[in-house]
Design a protein around this motif. Structure first.
Motif, PDB file in Angstrom:
ATOM      1  N   ASN A   1       0.694  -1.287  -0.231  1.00 23.49           N
ATOM      2  CA  ASN A   1      -0.356  -0.031   0.244  1.00 23.49           C
ATOM      3  C   ASN A   1       0.712   1.219  -0.279  1.00 23.49           C
ATOM      4  O   ASN A   1       1.353   2.023   1.119  1.00 23.49           O
TER       5      ASN A   1
ATOM      6  N   MET B   1      -0.183   4.312   1.793  1.00 21.43           N
ATOM      7  CA  MET B   1       0.009   4.778   3.262  1.00 21.43           C
ATOM      8  C   MET B   1       1.017   4.461   3.928  1.00 21.43           C
ATOM      9  O   MET B   1       1.844   5.493   4.817  1.00 21.43           O
TER      10      MET B   1
ATOM     11  N   HIS C   1     -16.704   6.676   0.705  1.00 24.48           N
ATOM     12  CA  HIS C   1     -16.963   4.979   1.188  1.00 24.48           C
ATOM     13  C   HIS C   1     -18.234   4.905   1.758  1.00 24.48           C
ATOM     14  O   HIS C   1     -18.608   3.255   1.372  1.00 24.48           O
TER      15      HIS C   1
ATOM     16  N   GLN D   1      -9.733   5.921   6.819  1.00 23.56           N
ATOM     17  CA  GLN D   1     -10.798   5.221   6.325  1.00 23.56           C
ATOM     18  C   GLN D   1     -10.893   4.163   5.985  1.00 23.56           C
ATOM     19  O   GLN D   1     -10.241   4.604   4.590  1.00 23.56           O
TER      20      GLN D   1
ATOM     21  N   ARG E   1      -9.149   1.408   6.403  1.00 27.06           N
ATOM     22  CA  ARG E   1      -8.625   0.766   7.549  1.00 27.06           C
ATOM     23  C   ARG E   1      -6.543   1.315   7.168  1.00 27.06           C
ATOM     24  O   ARG E   1      -5.812   1.482   7.390  1.00 27.06           O
ATOM     25  N   GLN E   2      -7.057   0.669   5.912  1.00 27.36           N
ATOM     26  CA  GLN E   2      -5.880   0.890   4.609  1.00 27.36           C
ATOM     27  C   GLN E   2      -3.978   0.084   5.429  1.00 27.36           C
ATOM     28  O   GLN E   2      -3.329   0.575   5.476  1.00 27.36           O
ATOM     29  N   ILE E   3      -5.219  -1.631   6.102  1.00 28.32           N
ATOM     30  CA  ILE E   3      -3.111  -2.057   7.093  1.00 28.32           C
ATOM     31  C   ILE E   3      -2.448  -2.483   5.764  1.00 28.32           C
ATOM     32  O   ILE E   3      -3.555  -2.881   4.657  1.00 28.32           O
TER      33      ILE E   3
END
Ligand SMILES: Nc1ncnc2c1ncn2[C@@H]1O[C@H](COP(=O)(O)OP(=O)(O)OP(=O)(O)O)[C@@H](O)[C@H]1O
Ligand SMILES: Nc1ncnc2c1ncn2[C@@H]1O[C@H](COP(=O)(O)OP(=O)(O)OP(=O)(O)O)[C@@H](O)[C@H]1O
Ligand SMILES: NC(N)=O
Ligand SMILES: [Mg+2]
Ligand SMILES: [Mg+2]
Lengths: 532, 277, 417, 232, 378
Positions: A414, A417, B176, D84, D86-88
């Motif tokens: 990601n 992120m 979302h 939003q 989570r994006q883990i």
């Protein structure tokens, strides 16, 4: 042979004396005559001339034989015998064959070699072997004993007994005993058999086979039972040999694939130029050897860091020049890097040459490690195997123990992120790609010891590399290791009975079927995470 | 004779042309029935001897701490995860463990995922079109045409989920909350017998929550609905019967009041009562 | 006006892709020959001009490029191809458009086209003499026929198998046949197998039709497993000076190759050729090899035929060239035979540590190339003769008729008219 | 702490944020509210730099102009982000997920601060599990924990309570308050659930169609405002 | 009918219009102009265009599975080659006793390799209908079996790509073997007639060119019809979220299989049309690198547009023809650079550039037009 050996004996002792006592003052006329006799076109006459040299008591005889064997004994246009010291290029440095005095360079147009063929080569070797039997140099005696296995005849047998008695080296003695035993078996002496039992040497087996089909029923029976024991041993050794072959093929696959396991497996870049990075590593080795002529070993060792560096720099160039623009479009990296691979290939063709380049194996990597008479492990492959494991361990360490390992995985999973977490994604990309590319370069250094160094080198490995990474499970370094080694072993186990082509096909079909069973490779990513 | 007879019934469709599903048999009460279901991941028991029955037409709320196994339970029902042991029946005729995802879906089980999953490259409209109950075999799908009733139905749902204006935008650009709605819309298009709804109101405003509540309660009766949600306000507004899951098995079951007063539920899930808004 | 136009010489060799390794040198060779010819005043008073295209080691592209050379560029002659498959791809095109193709590489035979001139060796000009040598001079009794898995090795080995059995009475178990894929790089098993096969008491030799890139790892493995030329010599048909230039030859000394030319041949013509070549490439280290000599011969034959015919017209040259004799580089002469193959001496050379071959044996006289092998049942009865009135590439002496090639058909039709 | 001035943002041709002004006072919790799709998440992404903006300023801690900083540097300046969804990192273990936060710390700390595990004991329990295998709520806790690892001065939380069990939601609220009180943390919160916002936020901003339409102390958040801006 | 549905699309009308116009133009320039005219198109060029068109059809087939199904097949060369071999076998049988050995039945390579009779799998290839059927069936069946296994086991992503590559690689090695009975490395060549017409005549060349054009048009239509149907949308859905599609009740693996087989058959047809035009089929068409190259054409032209695939195939191959003739030693630089530059600067390929221009021109006239986005992303 017969006559030769007989005549030889006194000369040998004489020659031994002479080399110890005085330099040389025999008449050069006689010597020239001896050499002149060599310079005839008929190989039969040459054979006789060689014999004459052997039986002459000239102290330079052994050198001449060796030079003749090496093809360095030549004659100039004006009839002088010379030894060629170096035979590359159009002009060669030479020395006088009689005096050893350096004569400078002579154009190869003006030189004529005293040619020999394989039959003469054998004759020369045997002659040298017999001479060397008495040499003070242990290495020469060992080589000589090795050579005489299966070559002993009646005339040599007798002096051999006393040579064996006087020999101090166990290895030489054992060989000579076996050599003598083979001869005695041929004479039908049953008690010689016990000296050969358990020997795996092919010459021994030939002798036993002959005895087994001989007229003497007792001897034949004994030979047969000795053979049975040997066959059993051979089978085990062949199994070990196949395993070694498999692992060594596997290690090549691992080496070729492991860089890809980083750039493709971890970063997700479908790097079609991976093969060309390997090629760059191989060419670095070549260039290094050009820079350090005469020191192939040192050049090879220096090539390890150099090959890494060159490929890593190329990798950085590819990353900066192309891949950084393709973030989030992994499939397109296939397209662009394919373009890069075409360019790199052609670059090598244009700048260096479309032809293969010679990379020399250093002494310590040539030949094989003798385990027993039926099993020797080739040294170059052993080094490659070890090298592959070292590279693997090093990579594992970097990916597991350093921040880079964690960060690169975070960035690939990601990117946005990861950057939000403060990871410098660009730097991570560069470093990781450089690492993967550098490892490809290392693979190239190793491959230069096994195969062609040429513009097509990369292409030969790219398909296999992807196959190994995917078979092992993308993103799993262990998978790459296990996949590479096991594909290597499977291939080598299949090859003897299926043939090389079919074995390859079977391995491919096996991969296809295996993937049906485990759609995510050998070590799949399990769980929710992988299913996405 | 009867074969010939069947041929003469011109209004009857041949068996092999019929959708490969037989009606759900709910004469014996429950539409969904889980017995002694256990599933573990690398030794960790996510579902542990779970027993659960959902009646036909029921609206059931399932609550429980994070990681209690609610989503995993839905995975099992829809065929995504295979349990290690246990039985899962749909009505009294269909053993769900013997079926794969599409088969289960075509039996009439629809699902909304916890993390909204929509087809990002397709437009909102197309997302709904694909979800629609229809013959989902190859040839009918290839030759399917957009007929007026279908279009109307889609428009109707678009209206319900408030995405009429965005109907031609690719679903990938939705926010979302909009994706949540789209998934609910897809569920509506599917007209399933049983709806499994995983956290439908996450990210919605209070007022949207009310709308969702209305929607779900409206469906109940005709269809069976299982809702997983952490928002107690929402659960309270729709709940008739509530099941509390904890560590993979049922901790408590009953009306909202019953369970929210259960000290064990308070301890593992709700927290001190004065904290609850 | 037209006389002023240059004569166009098409060069159809891969400059990229897997075959560039072998073929790019041939392109340079032809360019050098053209340059020399122009320095000597051209041909028929006209300049020669090279038209170079790159078929990129891609067989259909060979056909396309050939068509381009003939139809678009209208070249007068083509020098080109290496692999047989590329020749097979080009063949229908040169026949259809009536071009001239000089093919410089040793090949499996079984072909004779009116428009193609085979200046490389046919099997009887390389393989057969080589095994004769091994059998008679070296006393080989066991044979390993190792090759890359494609048509040239397969055919050559078939011929050899038949030949060994028929002529020398070699038993079946004394012949080991092994095929490997293109570019095969892992020879461990096979070399070990060869080692075992060769250490059973009978003198053993390997006849190698292993192609190009696979050779380096093959010879390396031989050396490392300690298989010595004196014990088990390998005689190769596809390894020349150019291939050796990419190999560390020190461990290979004594292994053999059979060719019709070696760079080490001691003639003035050869030394001149080498000097010119080194000058042309500007590389002291560059080597010459057999296919280069084949182009040298082919080019000179063509030039001679053009001179003889007084025109570059294909039909005229085709007729004029049969019987043309030019010097080769090994001190003799090559003549174009009616079957479009040439006469060649056969040389056996041993590898030296300097990457050169030392000639250890050679046929007493030149051998004429045989398009149709005498050792294959299907082709035993065929002969080829492109002179009038036969003009047939596959005349069956049994049935007395000309087989099916279109060219022959057309010839028949023309005769009937 | 954060001053946003005339911020504009486009997705391709669609204008999402319009001349947006926003003030996030230091040491307080500011809550952004608004219907689905009004641009709340977009605003947070713009602050983090994940979406490019076309015009406007974002000033951080009085002197730093964020729009000119790279994304990675923003977190190094002390901005923690809980996005939003989570994006883990799904294939990293829980512990590795947390460790990614160490990159942004200036003190070179190598281990996970124990406080994180104290706050979310489930994370310690699942330390060696892959992030992607966790349940939704566990992932959300992980995302918050990960943001806290960098010890932020400004914490951006995009609907942090989503999918989390009630008692933990309460806990998160408490933690926010505690960090504000003890460490002087500033919080920018996106939240739809009124009770939570009312309880833990100091100020509110309501957005509609890419613009702030109402703001004030949380006490001023009247039913009228809610009706006007938060219902459809 | 579902097949005619694409006729209502602008892009299809445009594509077919351009194709028909180009075919007519080439025919006209070839037949009606004298050779001396600078615009005259000679048989060589017609032949070349025919080859490009068959590559274009192949690219369309690849784009169908890659662009719409998300399956990056690195083995489509195998289907192409199988179709080609089926056609090649027919053409070999057509030679009859005109081979060099004059054998009435056996192709030359079998005669000189000592085969006594035709292997069973050569039976029937003397009949055109059978051979043409096999052109569809051979690749179709292979795709069916292979796809059935792979899709059933849910092999996806790179795993699928790599096993398609393994498939074509294995087939390449197998076809290289002389024992296989397909002529080994030399392949099948020296064709004479097709359907009784002489392959070496210019009119037959023109005919083949036109036939390929028609096949490309049809293939495009079929793919377009699939892509624009609901099935096409299911495919796109599968590409994006395979599991989700299953939960909607679609048997994803069957859809994948269906499209994969259709695509393989199209590739087979392309191969069958290619072989008589280039005059040879040999195992190098099975080479994995060739299959990768096909993907490159598609990517370069623009994935998931179909017409982009056509543009890409023609463009790359035309560039190859030009470059290998004009700059034989440096053409790889040019080709490589082309791949790099297009990828970096034209993320959606050449088709993306076209779409972008079109969009720009329309959106400047009708601001705020959003319905275009749908078309671009579909
Ligand atoms: N594939 C898997 N591998 C490992 N652990 C798993 C896997 N799937 C689920 N788990 C674990 O099983 C437990 C149950 O997860 P599940 O998602 O069902 O919880 P949940 O009740 O839905 O929680 P939440 O309310 O947070 O969504 C969790 O602890 C999770 O970590
Ligand atoms: N990548 C994108 N491309 C185009 N439009 C987008 C993109 N992402 C979001 N949008 C649009 O921008 C608008 C704002 O989205 P955003 O995610 O900021 O909403 P939000 O306020 O966070 O909503 P929610 O409460 O549902 O999370 C939405 O209408 C959405 O459709
Ligand atoms: N003709 C050859 N060597 O292919
Ligand atoms: Mg859940
Ligand atoms: Mg949001």
């Amino acid at each position: 042979m017969l006559l030769l050996m007989l005549l030889l004996m006194p000369t040998l002792a004489h020659a031994q004396d002479q080399t110890q006592n005085q330099p040389q003052d025999q008449s050069d006329d006689a010597a020239i005559e001896l050499l002149e006799a060599l310079d005839v076109s008929s190989y039969a006459d040459k054979g006789a001339a060689i014999e004459a040299i052997v039986t002459s008591d000239d102290s330079r005889a052994r050198e001449w034989l060796q030079e003749l064997l090496d093809g360095r004994l030549q004659r100039t246009d004006d009839g002088r015998f010379v030894v060629v010291l170096e035979n590359r290029g159009r002009d060669w440095p030479v020395a006088d064959a009689l005096t050893g005095e350096a004569l400078g360079e002579i154009s190869r147009r003006n030189l004529e070699r005293i040619g020999i063929n394989n039959a003469l080569r054998n004759q020369l070797r045997s002659a040298i072997a017999v001479v060397d039997l008495y040499s003070p140099d242990l290495e020469r005696r060992r080589a000589s004993a090795e050579r005489l296995l299966g070559e002993v005849d009646a005339d040599l047998a007798e002096p051999l007994v006393s040579v064996i008695e006087g020999e101090e080296d166990d290895q030489v003695r054992e060989r000579l005993v076996q050599a003598l035993a083979i001869h005695r078996i041929e004479l039908g002496e049953l008690d010689a058999l016990s000296q050969l039992e358990g020997s795996l040497h092919p010459r021994v087996r030939v002798a036993l086979n002959r005895a087994a089909s001989g007229d003497d029923p007792v001897l034949a029976d004994a030979a047969r039972s000795a053979l049975a024991g040997i066959e059993q041993q051979l089978k085990i050794n062949r199994g070990l040999e196949t395993l070694y072959f498999g692992l060594s093929l596997g290690s090549v696959l691992v080496l070729a694939a492991i860089g890809l396991a980083i750039t493709f497996g971890v970063m997700g870049v479908i790097n079609m130029a991976h093969g060309e990075l390997i090629m760059l590593g191989a060419y670095t080795t070549w260039a290094m050897q050009q820079l350090l002529p005469g020191q192939p070993g040192l050049a090879l060792i220096l090539s390890i860091p150099a090959g890494f560096l060159v490929a890593a720099l190329a990798g950085i160039a590819i990353e900066r020049g192309v891949i950084q623009f393709l973030k989030g479009r992994p499939l397109e990296t296939l397209l662009a890097t394919f373009g890069v691979s075409l360019i790199l290939q052609q670059l090598v063709r244009t700048v260096i040459s479309p032809l293969n380049r010679t990379v020399v194996s250093p002494e310590w990597m040539s030949g094989s490690l003798h385990i027993n008479d039926a099993l020797s492990l080739t040294l170059n492959r052993m080094f490659v195997l070890g090298f592959a494991l070292v590279v693997f361990a090093g990579l594992m360490l970097i990916m597991r123990r350093t921040r880079l390992g964690l960060e690169v995985r975070a960035v690939t999973q990601n990117r946005a992120m990861a950057r939000s977490m403060g990871i410098r994604a660009t730097r991570v990309d560069i470093m990781t790609f450089a690492l993967g590319s550098g490892v490809a370069g290392l693979a190239g250094v190793a491959l230069s010891q096994l195969t062609n160094v040429g513009p097509n080198l990369g292409q030969n490995y790219i398909i296999d590399s992807f196959m190994v990474v995917v078979f092992g499970g993308v993103g799993n370094l262990w998978g790459t290791l296990v996949a590479g080694l096991s594909l290597g072993v499977i291939n080598q186990v299949l090859e003897p009975w299926a043939g090389a082509v079919l074995a390859k096909i079977i391995v491919l079909v096996f991969i296809i079927l295996f993937i049906q069973k485990r759609p995510r490779g050998l070590f799949p990513q399990k769980g929710r995470a992988a299913e996405g | 004779m009867s074969f010939l007879g069947s041929l003469s019934e011109r209004d009857r469709v041949f068996d092999f042309l019929m959708p490969a599903q037989s009606p759900v048999d709910v004469r014996h009460g429950p539409i969904l029935y889980l017995e002694d279901v256990t599933v573990s991941f690398d030794g960790f028991k996510a579902i542990n001897d779970l027993n659960l029955t959902i009646d036909d037409g029921e609206l059931r709320c399932i609550i429980g701490p994070n990681g209690a196994g609610k989503t995993t339970m839905m995975d099992i029902i829809t065929g995504k995860t295979r349990p290690d042991t246990g039985k899962v029946w749909f009505g009294s005729r269909h053993n769900l463990l013997a079926m794969n995802e599409p088969e289960i879906a075509s039996l009439g089980i629809g699902r909304k995922f916890q993390k909204p999953t929509v087809f990002e490259a397709l437009s909102v409209f197309e997302n709904l079109e694909l979800a629609m109950a229809a013959d989902k075999r190859i040839l009918p799908t290839l030759t399917a045409r957009m007929v007026e009733p279908v279009r109307e139905r889609i428009e109707e749902v678009l209206e319900t989920i408030g995405l009429t204006e965005l109907r031609h935008r690719p679903a990938g650009i939705l926010s979302h909350g909009q994706k949540q709605w789209l998934e609910i819309g897809m569920l509506l298009m599917q007209r399933p017998r049983l709806l499994l709804v995983d956290e439908p109101v996450a990210g919605m405003t209070e007022q949207e929550m009310e709308r969702t509540a209305e929607l779900l309660t409206g469906l109940a009766g005709k269809q069976s609905v299982v809702v997983v949600e952490h928002d107690m306000g929402f659960v309270r507004s729709i709940a008739r019967k509530v099941t509390v899951l904890h560590q993979g098995s049922v901790l408590a079951e009953g009306s909202m009041d019953q369970v929210s007063n259960d000290p064990r539920v308070v301890e593992v899930y709700l927290g001190a009562p004065d904290e609850e808004a | 006006q037209e006389e002023e136009d240059p004569i166009k010489v098409g060069i159809l060799h891969s400059l990229t892709g897997t075959m560039a390794i072998s073929e790019s040198t041939l392109k340079d060779t032809v360019e050098m020959l053209i340059e020399q010819q122009n320095e000597a005043g051209g041909l028929l008073g006209r300049e020669l001009e090279a038209v170079v295209v790159d078929p990129a080691s891609n067989w259909p592209l060979f056909a396309e490029r050939a068509r381009e050379l003939l139809a678009q560029e209208e070249v007068d002659v083509i020098f080109g191809n290496w692999t047989s498959v590329s020749r097979k791809a080009v063949l229908p095109v040169v026949e259809e458009l009536n071009g001239l193709l000089f093919y410089p590489v040793q090949y499996e035979g079984e072909e004779s086209s009116e428009n193609v001139f085979y200046t490389g060796a046919a099997p009887n000009q390389q393989a057969i003499p080589a095994v004769n040598y091994l059998h008679e001079q070296v006393g080989v009794e066991r044979w390993v026929l190792a090759g890359t898995d494609y048509v040239y090795p397969r055919t050559t080995n078939r011929i050899l198998e038949a030949y060994l059995q028929e002529e020398f009475g070699v038993a079946e178990e004394d012949i080991m046949v092994n095929y490997t894929p293109f570019g095969h790089s892992d020879w461990q098993n096979i070399v070990a197998e060869i080692g075992r096969f060769g250490s059973e008491g009978k003198k053993t030799a390997v006849v190698s039709t292993i192609n190009g890139d696979a050779n380096v790892p093959f010879y390396r493995e031989l050396a490392n497993q300690g298989i010595d030329a004196a014990d088990i010599p390998v005689v190769a048909f596809s390894v020349g000076e150019q291939e050796l230039s990419g190999i560390d030859t020190a461990p290979l000394v004594g292994h053999l190759a059979a060719w019709n030319y070696f760079m080490s041949v001691d003639t003035d013509a050869n030394y001149d050729f080498i000097d010119a070549w080194i000058e042309y490439t500007g590389d002291e280290e560059s080597v010459t090899n057999d296919p280069m000599e084949a182009h040298y011969i082919g080019f000179n034959m063509w030039a001679e035929a053009v001179r003889k015919a007084g025109t570059t017209d294909v039909d005229a040259v085709k007729d004029a060239i049969i019987g043309v004799t030019v010097p080769n580089l090994t001190g003799g002469y090559a003549a174009m035979m009616p079957n479009h193959h040439i006469t060649k001496p056969v040389l056996i050379g041993e590898v030296q540590d300097n990457g050169q071959f030392d000639v250890v044996w050679q046929t007493p006289s030149t051998v004429a190339g045989d398009a149709w092998s005498d050792f294959l049942p299907g082709s035993r009865d065929l002969i080829s003769d492109w002179r009038a009135p036969m003009r047939c590439g596959n005349f069956n002496v049994e049935t007395g008729s000309c087989g099916g090639s279109t060219a022959a058909e057309e010839a028949e039709a023309a005769l009937a008219e | 702490m954060l001053t946003i001035d005339k911020l504009n943002q486009f997705y391709g041709e669609s204008h999402t944020l319009w001349d947006l002004d926003l003030e996030v006072p230091a040491g307080q919790c500011t809550c952004v509210m608004g219907r689905n799709g009004v641009g709340k998440t977009t605003l947070m992404k713009a602050i983090m730099g994940e979406e490019p903006v076309s015009g406007g300023n974002i000033r951080y801690a009085d002197d730093v102009e964020l729009t000119r900083r790279r994304v990675e540097d923003r977190s190094r300046l002390g901005i923690g982000y809980v996005p939003q969804g989570r994006q883990i990192f799904p294939l990293l273990t829980v512990e590795e997920n947390l460790r990614t936060g160490l990159a942004a710390r200036s003190d070179g700390l190598r281990g996970i601060p124990p406080r994180i595990y104290e706050l979310f004991p489930v994370l310690e329990e699942m330390k060696h599990r892959r992030g992607g295998d966790l349940s939704g709520g566990q992932q959300q806790q992980l995302a918050i924990g990960r943001a806290l690892v960098i010890e932020p001065r400004l914490l951006i939380l995009d609907e942090p309570g989503e999918g989390i069990q009630p008692n933990i939601v309460t806990l998160i609220g408490e933690v926010i308050r505690r960090l504000i009180a003890e460490d002087g943390l500033t919080v920018l919160l996106v939240e739809q659930k009124l009770p939570f916002a009312r309880k833990y936020a100091d100020r509110f901003v309501i957005m509609d169609r890419g613009r702030p339409v109402a703001r004030g102390d949380i006490g001023e958040l009247s039913d009228g405002l809610i009706k006007e801006h938060l219902t459809v | 009918m579902w097949l005619t549905r694409p006729f209502s699309e602008r892009s299809t009308q445009l594509f077919l219009g351009v194709l028909i116009a180009a075919m007519t133009l080439v025919t006209f320039l070839h037949l009606a102009l004298p050779e001396s005219n600078p615009l005259y198109v000679n048989a060589y060029t017609v032949n070349l265009f025919g080859k490009y068109l068959s590559y274009a059809l192949l690219a369309v087939a690849v784009d169908l599975v890659w662009g719409y199904l998300g399956i990056l097949s690195l083995g489509h060369g195998a289907f192409f080659a199988l179709g080609g071999y089926a056609m090649g076998m027919y053409l070999m049988r057509q030679i009859g006793d005109r081979g060099v050995y004059g054998h009435p039945e056996l192709p030359d390579f079998m005669v000189f390799l000592n085969w006594d009779s035709l292997p069973w799998y050569w039976a029937g290839f003397d009949m055109a209908w059978f051979a043409f059927l096999m052109v569809l069936l051979a690749p179709g069946l292979l795709a069916l079996v292979f796809g059935f296994l792979a899709f059933r086991s849910r092999v996806t992503g790179v795993y699928l790509s790599i096993i398609t590559q393994a498939l074509t690689f294995a087939l390449m090695l197998a076809f290289f073997r002389n024992e296989m009975g397909f002529g080994g490395n030399n392949g099948l060549t020296d064709f004479r007639d097709i359907l009784g017409f002489n392959l070496r005549s210019d009119s037959v060349r023109l005919g083949l060119f036109l036939a390929t054009g028609v096949a490309l048009g049809l293939g495009y239509l079929i793919c377009r019809a699939i892509a624009s149907s609901k099935l096409g949308r299911v495919c796109v859905a599968t590409r994006d979220a395979e599991a989700r599609t299953r939960f909607l009740g679609y048997r994803v693996e069957r859809f994948q299989l269906f499209v994969f087989v259709v695509s393989a058959m199209l590739a087979g047809v392309a191969g069958a049309l290619y072989v008589p035009q280039v005059g040879i089929i040999n195992p190098s068409e099975f080479s994995p690198l060739f299959s990768i190259e096909i993907v490159l054409w598609v990517a370069l032209g623009g994935r998931a547009t179909l017409y982009g695939a056509v543009i890409g195939a023609i463009l790359v191959n035309y560039a190859k023809t030009i470059f290998t003739g004009v700059m034989p030693e440096a053409w790889l630089f040019a080709l490589g650079a082309m791949f790099v530059l297009v990828t970096v600067f034209l993320p959606k390929g050449v088709a993306g550039l076209l779409a972008y221009r079109r969009k720009n021109s329309t959106s400047s006239s009708t601001p705020g037009n959003t319905s275009n986005t749908k078309e671009v992303s579909a």
